[in-house]
Design a protein around this motif. Structure first.
Motif: not given
Length: 245
Positions: A211-228
């Motif tokens: 968010r700080r460097e690029f103004g974006v969120e992690p890729l869906p694959e990384t978000a899915l890993l966090a959810q798991s």
């Protein structure tokens, strides 16, 4: 080629990663001025080069006869420094095959440790074509190191050597702190070593970083890993964007 020449050349190592220099039989490093270092680096990477090519790189604004004379003096200096011939050939020059070069040792278990930039801090603004070559080689080497580290981390994870894989991934993050690939791998390895909370903290740091460097969120694959991880579910497979070829 005499045996003395082979033995003499074999006792020297050309160091072009980090501080450029020649390491002799006594193990001491003799630093090189930038054009001598560039000459040796170019021959180490390219294999060989004509005298015309080398003088165009090293002395682009100098008359050809003067530039050829500069090259002769440079070769003599290297010969006086080492007491042997590290470079062979007449019009086409190459490093003596017995000379050791640090670049040629980048393989196997050495890869994660050897990441110094080509020719260290030497710059070549006054030699535009050489400067372009050096910059391109620095990028190529960095990409090669990163790919090698990712492949090593994946191989170790596949073998179940999670602690060793973790050390490699931490090295990856040292080299490329903005890499989502490395953060994703770090999350997986923390989870595999039983540290799910540290894996989730890694995800939180990644979110803040992106968010700080690029103004974006992690890729869906990384978000899915966090959810798991939050739900204590089995880890999903490493996604295609992060799988090394």
């Amino acid at each position: 080629m005499t045996q003395d020449t082979v033995t003499g050349a074999a006792s020297w190592t050309v160091q072009v990663l980090g501080q450029a220099g020649l390491r002799g039989p006594d193990g001491a490093l003799r630093p090189l001025e930038r054009k001598a270092a560039a000459l040796l680096a170019y021959l180490a990477v390219e294999g060989h080069a004509s005298r015309g090519r080398l003088i165009a790189l090293l002395w682009p604004e100098t008359r050809e006869d003067a530039a050829r004379n500069n090259l002769v003096h440079l070769l003599r200096k290297l010969g006086h420094l080492t007491g042997t011939s590290l470079i062979e050939g007449r019009e086409m020059l190459a490093l003596h095959p017995a000379v050791r070069v640090d670049l040629r040792g980048l393989a196997g278990d050495d890869l994660p440790q050897v990441t110094a930039p080509l020719l260290g801090t030497h710059e070549f603004d006054d030699c535009p074509e050489l400067d372009e070559w050096v910059r391109a080689e620095r990028v190529r080497l960095e990409e090669w190191w990163l790919l090698g580290l990712r492949e090593r981390a994946q191989a170790l994870e596949d073998q179940g050597a999670y602690g060793a894989a973790l050390a490699v991934v931490l090295r990856l993050l040292d080299l490329d702190p903005l890499s989502e690939d490395a953060h994703h791998r770090l999350m997986r390895l923390h989870a595999r070593t039983g540290n799910r909370h540290r894996a989730l903290r890694t995800y939180e740091r990644l979110c803040a970083l992106l968010r700080r460097e690029f103004g974006v969120e992690p890729l869906p694959e990384t978000a899915l890993l966090a959810q798991s991880l939050r739900r204590a579910l089995p880890l999903p497979s490493l996604p295609a964007p992060f799988v090394t070829a």
